[in-house]
Structure formats: structure tokens, C-alpha cells
Design a protein around this motif. Structure first.
Motif, short mmCIF file in Angstrom:
data_model
loop_
_atom_site.label_atom_id
_atom_site.label_comp_id
_atom_site.label_asym_id
_atom_site.label_seq_id
_atom_site.Cartn_x
_atom_site.Cartn_y
_atom_site.Cartn_z
N VAL A 1 42.03 37.17 133.21
CA VAL A 1 42.43 35.88 133.79
C VAL A 1 43.36 35.13 132.66
CG1 VAL A 1 41.78 33.81 134.81
CG2 VAL A 1 39.98 35.99 134.76
N HIS A 2 44.60 35.22 133.10
CA HIS A 2 45.67 34.72 131.99
C HIS A 2 45.55 33.03 131.86
CE1 HIS A 2 48.57 32.96 135.19
NE2 HIS A 2 48.08 34.23 135.91
N GLY A 3 45.97 32.72 130.80
CA GLY A 3 46.40 31.35 130.46
C GLY A 3 47.46 31.08 131.04
N MET A 4 48.16 29.66 130.34
CA MET A 4 49.40 29.24 130.99
C MET A 4 50.42 29.52 130.36
SD MET A 4 48.35 25.25 131.67
CE MET A 4 47.59 25.05 130.00
N MET A 5 50.57 29.94 128.98
CA MET A 5 51.82 29.85 128.13
C MET A 5 52.07 31.32 128.02
SD MET A 5 52.52 26.80 127.68
CE MET A 5 51.71 25.03 127.78
N ASP A 6 51.26 32.08 127.61
CA ASP A 6 51.57 33.48 127.18
C ASP A 6 51.19 34.52 128.30
OD1 ASP A 6 48.88 33.23 126.61
OD2 ASP A 6 48.98 34.10 124.85
N GLY A 7 50.94 34.23 129.31
CA GLY A 7 50.55 35.19 130.60
C GLY A 7 49.65 36.20 130.19
N ILE A 8 50.40 37.39 130.55
CA ILE A 8 49.32 38.61 130.41
C ILE A 8 49.72 39.57 128.94
CG2 ILE A 8 49.51 39.11 132.80
CD1 ILE A 8 51.47 41.37 132.43
N ALA A 9 50.59 38.63 128.14
CA ALA A 9 50.92 39.38 127.00
C ALA A 9 49.66 39.77 126.13
CB ALA A 9 51.77 38.37 126.05
N GLY A 10 48.99 38.94 126.02
CA GLY A 10 47.70 39.06 124.98
C GLY A 10 47.04 40.54 125.28
N VAL A 11 46.62 40.88 126.58
CA VAL A 11 46.24 41.98 127.29
C VAL A 11 47.12 43.18 127.23
CG1 VAL A 11 46.29 41.68 129.49
CG2 VAL A 11 44.38 43.00 128.66
N GLN A 12 48.25 42.74 127.52
CA GLN A 12 49.21 43.81 127.76
C GLN A 12 49.44 44.60 126.14
OE1 GLN A 12 53.19 42.58 129.19
NE2 GLN A 12 54.22 44.37 128.53
N HIS A 13 49.26 43.73 125.19
CA HIS A 13 49.46 44.30 123.93
C HIS A 13 48.23 45.11 123.42
CE1 HIS A 13 50.40 43.94 119.40
NE2 HIS A 13 49.17 43.58 119.27
N LEU A 14 47.06 45.20 124.11
CA LEU A 14 46.20 45.95 123.69
C LEU A 14 46.06 47.44 124.82
CD1 LEU A 14 43.26 43.38 123.62
CD2 LEU A 14 44.73 44.28 121.83
N GLN A 15 47.17 47.43 125.22
CA GLN A 15 47.30 48.75 126.20
C GLN A 15 46.50 49.85 125.56
OE1 GLN A 15 47.74 49.47 129.54
NE2 GLN A 15 47.98 51.53 129.48
N PRO A 16 47.12 50.52 124.68
CA PRO A 16 46.56 51.70 123.99
C PRO A 16 45.19 51.63 123.69
CG PRO A 16 48.48 51.33 123.04
CD PRO A 16 48.28 49.95 123.77
N GLN A 17 44.51 50.68 123.12
CA GLN A 17 43.13 50.42 122.83
C GLN A 17 42.45 50.40 124.06
OE1 GLN A 17 45.73 48.70 121.49
NE2 GLN A 17 45.27 47.81 119.55
N LEU A 18 42.93 49.71 125.15
CA LEU A 18 42.09 49.57 126.64
C LEU A 18 42.23 50.86 127.18
CD1 LEU A 18 43.91 46.46 127.78
CD2 LEU A 18 41.37 46.72 127.09
N ARG A 19 42.93 51.85 127.05
CA ARG A 19 42.94 53.13 127.62
C ARG A 19 41.87 53.89 127.03
NH1 ARG A 19 46.00 56.17 130.93
NH2 ARG A 19 48.02 54.82 130.61
N SER A 20 42.06 54.03 125.58
CA SER A 20 40.97 54.77 124.77
C SER A 20 39.70 54.32 124.90
CB SER A 20 41.42 54.59 123.13
OG SER A 20 40.96 55.47 122.27
N GLY A 21 39.50 52.92 125.08
CA GLY A 21 38.11 52.26 125.34
C GLY A 21 37.62 52.82 126.70
N GLY A 22 38.36 53.19 127.52
CA GLY A 22 38.00 53.44 128.98
C GLY A 22 37.68 52.40 129.91
N PHE A 23 38.72 51.09 129.50
CA PHE A 23 38.71 49.92 130.37
C PHE A 23 39.69 49.93 131.43
CE2 PHE A 23 36.71 48.55 126.27
CZ PHE A 23 35.42 48.22 126.87
N ARG A 24 39.29 49.92 132.74
CA ARG A 24 40.58 49.79 133.82
C ARG A 24 40.67 48.47 134.03
NH1 ARG A 24 38.61 50.95 139.39
NH2 ARG A 24 36.56 51.47 138.37
N VAL A 25 41.91 47.99 133.64
CA VAL A 25 42.10 46.28 133.76
C VAL A 25 42.89 46.01 134.87
CG1 VAL A 25 43.01 44.61 132.32
CG2 VAL A 25 41.85 46.28 131.12
N TYR A 26 42.61 44.85 135.41
CA TYR A 26 43.47 44.35 136.51
C TYR A 26 44.10 43.08 135.99
CZ TYR A 26 41.56 48.33 139.40
OH TYR A 26 41.35 49.43 139.92
N ALA A 27 45.14 42.56 135.97
CA ALA A 27 45.59 41.22 135.47
C ALA A 27 46.25 40.51 136.87
CB ALA A 27 46.55 41.42 134.67
#
Length: 578
Positions: free
Chosen positions: A315-341
Motif C-alpha cells: 500500500v503505497h504512500g503519496m510521494m514516492d509511490g511504489i519505488a520503495g518496494v520496487q527497489h526490493l524486487q530481487p530480495q522479494l523474489r529470493s524471500g518467496g514473497f508474491r507482491v501486488y502493488a
């Protein structure tokens, strides 16, 4: 493509998923034919000229074996079709959706390099797949003229002095695309010349810069020399091919049954990781889908992380949108998290913002529609900054359907004018304008957006860190301009209507909406200041059950960027509770 980061390696689960992805393909049915299991030709070389290699990855070997068992069962159920039958009719039951994927493109050519006959299609116009196959054939024809390796490869097969393990990698005119060639048994009468053997040519998409050598070495336990030889072979950098035995020994370290299977696996992982790093760096946006809620409103939803695993809704904020979670793409895949934004109304390609005082209701409807459309079972909510408000309300209203909530650097309530001092300069001026002079807010937002673009989009995050703090120091070494530029464009795509709607909500007293009992909740705060805010978010919710507050002093509101390990650990903790 962005450079690969050598310290981010795939998880075992990720490698296992890649094994099944690269093995369960109908063009591999030929390996089960009796002729290829036996030494049909007297002069055929043995599959191993030395002692059988010791498999150094027994768990991965078991998954390869399981994948091949599944593939053979499919082959038997289809009445053991020959490669020619599969080639003539690529619409294999169970593979209809994947038959048009680029990584599944393959052709069958005769020893003379001519394309084997294919059944005519109803349409007179060639489809995209047929055009791609013709392009592959043109690359083969070019290799016949310019590449001595192709001539020697075909000569060995034609003289029946070869092994079914023999392979050849050919270059193409397109960067990162190769052709993987191998002999297969097709039976007599399948070709004009009566040869019982053809060459199966697969399109191999592989991005392997020298910087990725460490990635492959660490993933599969190979030596630098082994990786160097394997890379030279896969990229067709050497004039002559390596001995099959040497390649097989390298493949054995990954538990692969042969070098062909290993090359497919390596190519898939490299390409997957390169895409992840391109997303994480902001070179490209992640893929997205669209859905409609029960009221007909449209939502753009970005997909990140792994293809399977624990579902997470960001659930994104106002200013930086999805950038914070987009930055974590490799770690999210490696950790087995299926993310919807999902993007709220007024952002990106989602519907315009709803009427005043309906933003929260509209967001909950988005989450309900996403859960139903994607069949998500108790997803976790990951809220960032002002997004924590929406995430908390959704967790309360959808209790029982949500597995838990992680709130990162939550936005505090703004009850009085002095509360605005806690906001950073740009955010403070926008929030004050929205509350006390709303008619000027659109103009102020445009000036703010122009100012950010002039400074560089990284100012969206840098301005939120206190100079000299630990968070500020860590940000100095991070390249965020490209990443945040993409998110800023999404935030302003509808003229900033979503930002203005959210500013109106956050400037009001929303505290009553976040009080209640929900599932397990973890709030991550980058400063102790939040603990002493009178009647703020934390005093309101900390008395409730199942709520934790974790503080990482000095990280401020940039915690998602500089302490991703804390965010991932919180998600992992909640997924284990489930």
C-alpha cells in the motif's frame, strides 16, 4: 540491462521453481524415445568417457528427476508423440498458453539445414510465432555459411559419429539471444532424405556479462575456471566446443542430468535476475495487470517478487509511490514473497479519485477485488508512510481475510498546526496548503513536482532524511534517480489528483478509523520521536492486541530504503505466524 549485483543470490526455492519451468516443455519429449535411450549407432560415443561424475547437489538432482518424471507422464498420456508430431502441432494440451512464449520457441531442421515440413495453418497470414521461427531459420542458414562449428557438428551427425549429449551454441544477430542445437531421433521417412535424425534448435535468451560470473559460481558452487569455461561455451565465444565430459561434470554440480538442462537453467536464472535488477534500479517498471471492483472502478496493479509464495499487498504512500518496494524486487523474489502493488484512485492508470471522504472505502473495495481476482489466501498488507492508514483500515474491515499488517514509517495524524512541523519541507507546504487554502493546492503541487524534477527525483527520499542521521548517510551511496523518476511519473500521471485526495485525507483526523482489533500487526518506525507524540498513531493502537512496535533509531522516514532487512524480517515473522 542493468549490471547484476553479485551479493543477491537466488534462494533454493527459486532455483527449484526454475528447474520445473525449464524442464516441463513438450519439445523435450524426445529424451524418452527408445532410440535415444539406447546406443542406436555403433560408432556413437558413450555419454561419459570417464567415470560417472559425483552429483554434488542431491536435492536439486531429485527435483530434476521429479520434473522429468512429470514430463514423461505427460508424454505417455499423449500416446508417446514423436518430436515431429509435436513440431507439426505445437498446441499441446496443457501448454497452450506457453506455446507462444519466447523461451519456448524452437524449430526442427534437417541435416541439410532445411526446415522440416509443418502443417499449414488456416490463416494465410503468418502469426508472430511463425515469423520468429523463420528468423531462427535465417540465423541457422547464416551459420551454415559463416560458422565452421555448424559444419563440423552436422558432419559428425551425418556420419553417425556423435552422442545424443552433443550440443552446439550459435550466435544470432540479436544481443543476448543464442541458438541451442542438439540432435534428436525422428525416425525414417520424416525428412526428404530419409535421415532418421534431425536437429532441434531452441531459442536461448541469456544475459551473461562477466560481472555475473560470481552470481553463477556462488549459486552452484563452481570454480572461477569452470564458470569461465561455461560462459565461453554458452555465449559461443570459443571457436571450438568443450569436451562433453567436461561440461557434464560442471552440470553435475547442480544436480542436472545433462549439460543441456543445466544451460537452460543457468540462462533462465540469469535472465530472471537481470530483469529483477532492471526493475530494482528503475530501468523498467514491473509488469502490471488491471482489475475492476464491485462498483466498476478500474485499478492498475503492479506485480513484483516471486511468481508463487506468500502473497503481500503493498500500500503505497503519496510521494514516492511504489519505488520503495520496487527497489526490493530481487530480495522479494529470493524471500518467496508474491507482491501486488495496487494504485489508488488518481494514480497511474487507475480510475480517477473517488469523491471526498470515500478514499478509504474505495481502497477497501480495491483490496477485496484483488483478493477475489487473484484468489489470494490471507495476504499480508505492507503499508508505507500514508499508505499505513489505508492498510490499517483494510486490515480492520477485512479481518479474517488478511493475514497481518506491516506498517513502515507510518504518517502521524495532523491535528493542530504545530503538528505540521514534523513533516519535511515539501510535504509540509503541500499539507498546509491543502488544509488551509485548498483552492491553491493544485498549483502548489505542480510547482512541487517541477522543483523535484529540477533537483533530481531522488530528492523525494533524500528530503525525508535528517542531515547527519544514519539514514541520511546510507542514502548518500544509493542511486535512486531513475527509480524515483518512474514513480513520480505514476504519481503525477493524472495531474496529481491522487496525491491531492490523499493530502486531504491525511490533513483530517483519521485516528478513529484505525482503532480496533485486527490480525498480527508490526509497526516499523525509524525514530523514537513517534513514541512521544501525544495522542498520535501509536498511543491509539499500541493498547490493542497483537500489535508490535519496532524502532530503528536514526533511520527516520527512509527506513524502507535503508533498512530493507527489517521489513523483510517483519514479513517473514508474520508469514510464519500464519
Amino acid at each position: 540491462m542493468t549490471n547484476l549485483q553479485p551479493d543477491i543470490l537466488p534462494s533454493k526455492e527459486q532455483i527449484v521453481a526454475a528447474i520445473y519451468e525449464t524442464t516441463l516443455r513438450p519439445q523435450l519429449f524426445d529424451r524418452f524415445s527408445t532410440e535415444q535411450k539406447q546406443n542406436t549407432f555403433a560408432r556413437e560415443k558413450p555419454m561419459s568417457s570417464g567415470p560417472s561424475p559425483v552429483i554434488e547437489a542431491p536435492e536439486l538432482q531429485a527435483h530434476f528427476a521429479r520434473a522429468l518424471d512429470i514430463l514423461e507422464q505427460q508424454w505417455v498420456q499423449m500416446d508417446r508423440p514423436s518430436p515431429v508430431k509435436i513440431w507439426e502441432d505445437p498446441s499441446v494440451p496443457g501448454w497452450e498458453d506457453s506455446s507462444a512464449k519466447e523461451e519456448d520457441l524452437w524449430i526442427l531442421v534437417a541435416i541439410d539445414g532445411e526446415l522440416l515440413h509443418r502443417r499449414m495453418r488456416p490463416s494465410a497470414e503468418p502469426d508472430l510465432r511463425e515469423r520468429a521461427e523463420q528468423e531462427m531459420l535465417s540465423w541457422v542458414a547464416r551459420a551454415q555459411v559463416a560458422n565452421g562449428s555448424w559444419y563440423r557438428f552436422v558432419e559428425r551427425i551425418g556420419s553417425q559419429n556423435f552422442s545424443w549429449q552433443d550440443i552446439l551454441i550459435l550466435e544470432t544477430s540479436v544481443q543476448n539471444k543464442k541458438l541451442l542445437c542438439r540432435p534428436i531421433w525422428i525416425g525414417t521417412g520424416a525428412t526428404a532424405g530419409g535421415q532418421p535424425i534431425a536437429i532441434l534448435v531452441e531459442l536461448l535468451d541469456v544475459y551473461w556479462p562477466a560481472s555475473a560470473n560470481f552470481f553463477i559460481a556462488e549459486t552452484f558452487g563452481l570454480t572461477p575456471r569452470e564458470v569461465s569455461h561455461l560462459r565461453a561455451f554458452v555465449l559461443a565465444l570459443e571457436a571450438g566446443q568443450l569436451q562433453t565430459q567436461g561440461l557434464t561434470e560442471i552440470a553435475a554440480k547442480a544436480g542436472a542430468p545433462g549439460i543441456v538442462e543445466f544451460i537452460r537453467l543457468v540462462g533462465f536464472l540469469l535472465q530472471e535476475h537481470a530483469r529483477d535488477m532492471a526493475i530494482a534500479s528503475g530501468a523498467v517498471l514491473p509488469p502490471s495487470l488491471q482489475l475492476r471492483d464491485r462498483t466498476g472502478r478500474k485499478t492498475q496493479v503492479f506485480r513484483l517478487g516471486a511468481e508463487t509464495g506468500q502473497p503481500v499487498i503493498f500500500v503505497h504512500g503519496m510521494m514516492d509511490g511504489i519505488a520503495g518496494v520496487q527497489h526490493l524486487q530481487p530480495q522479494l523474489r529470493s524471500g518467496g514473497f508474491r507482491v501486488y502493488a495496487p494504485l489508488r484512485g488518481g494514480y497511474g492508470a487507475s480510475s480517477p479519485p473517488p469523491q471526498k471522504h470515500q478514499q478509504v472505502d474505495a481502497f477497501v473495495a480495491q483490496i477485496e477485488a484483488l483478493i477475489e481476482q487473484e484468489n489470494l489466501r490471507r495476504p499480508l498488507l505492507l503499508g508505507h508512510r500514508s499508505g499505513v492508514i489505508f492498510a490499517r483500515v483494510a486490515a480492520l474491515r477485512l479481518r479474517g481475510r488478511i493475514g497481518g499488517l506491516v506498517g513502515v514509517a507510518p504518517t502521524p495524524p495532523l491535528k493542530q498546526a504545530r503538528d505540521y512541523r514534523s513533516l519535511h519541507r515539501f510535504h509540509r507546504s503541500l499539507a498546509l496548503c491543502t488544509r488551509f487554502a485548498p483552492f491553491l493546492a493544485p498549483l502548489a503541487l505542480k510547482r512541487w513536482s517541477k522543483s523535484i524534477r529540477q533537483q533530481g527525483a531522488s530528492a523525494l527520499v533524500h528530503s525525508q532524511a535528517r542531515p547527519g542521521s544514519k539514514g541520511w548517510e546510507q542514502l548518500q551511496g544509493m542511486e535512486l534517480d531513475a527509480l524515483l523518476s518512474l514513480s513520480l511519473s505514476l504519481m503525477m500521471e493524472q495531474g496529481g489528483e491522487g496525491v491531492l485526495a490523499d493530502l486531504m485525507l491525511t490533513s483530517e483526523d483519521w485516528r478513529e478509523q484505525v482503532i480496533g482489533h485486527a490480525e498480527q500487526t508490526i509497526f516499523l518506525c525509524g525514530s523514537k520521536e513517534a513514541l512521544v507524540r501525544q495522542q498520535g498513531l501509536y498511543p491509539q493502537v499500541l493498547g490493542a492486541d497483537k500489535i508490535q512496535l519496532r524502532v530503528c533509531s536514526g533511520m527516520g522516514d527512509v527506513l524502507l530504503y535503508v533498512c530493507p532487512e527489517l521489513v523483510l524480517a517483519a514479513l517473514e515473522d508474520l508469514s510464519e505466524v500464519q
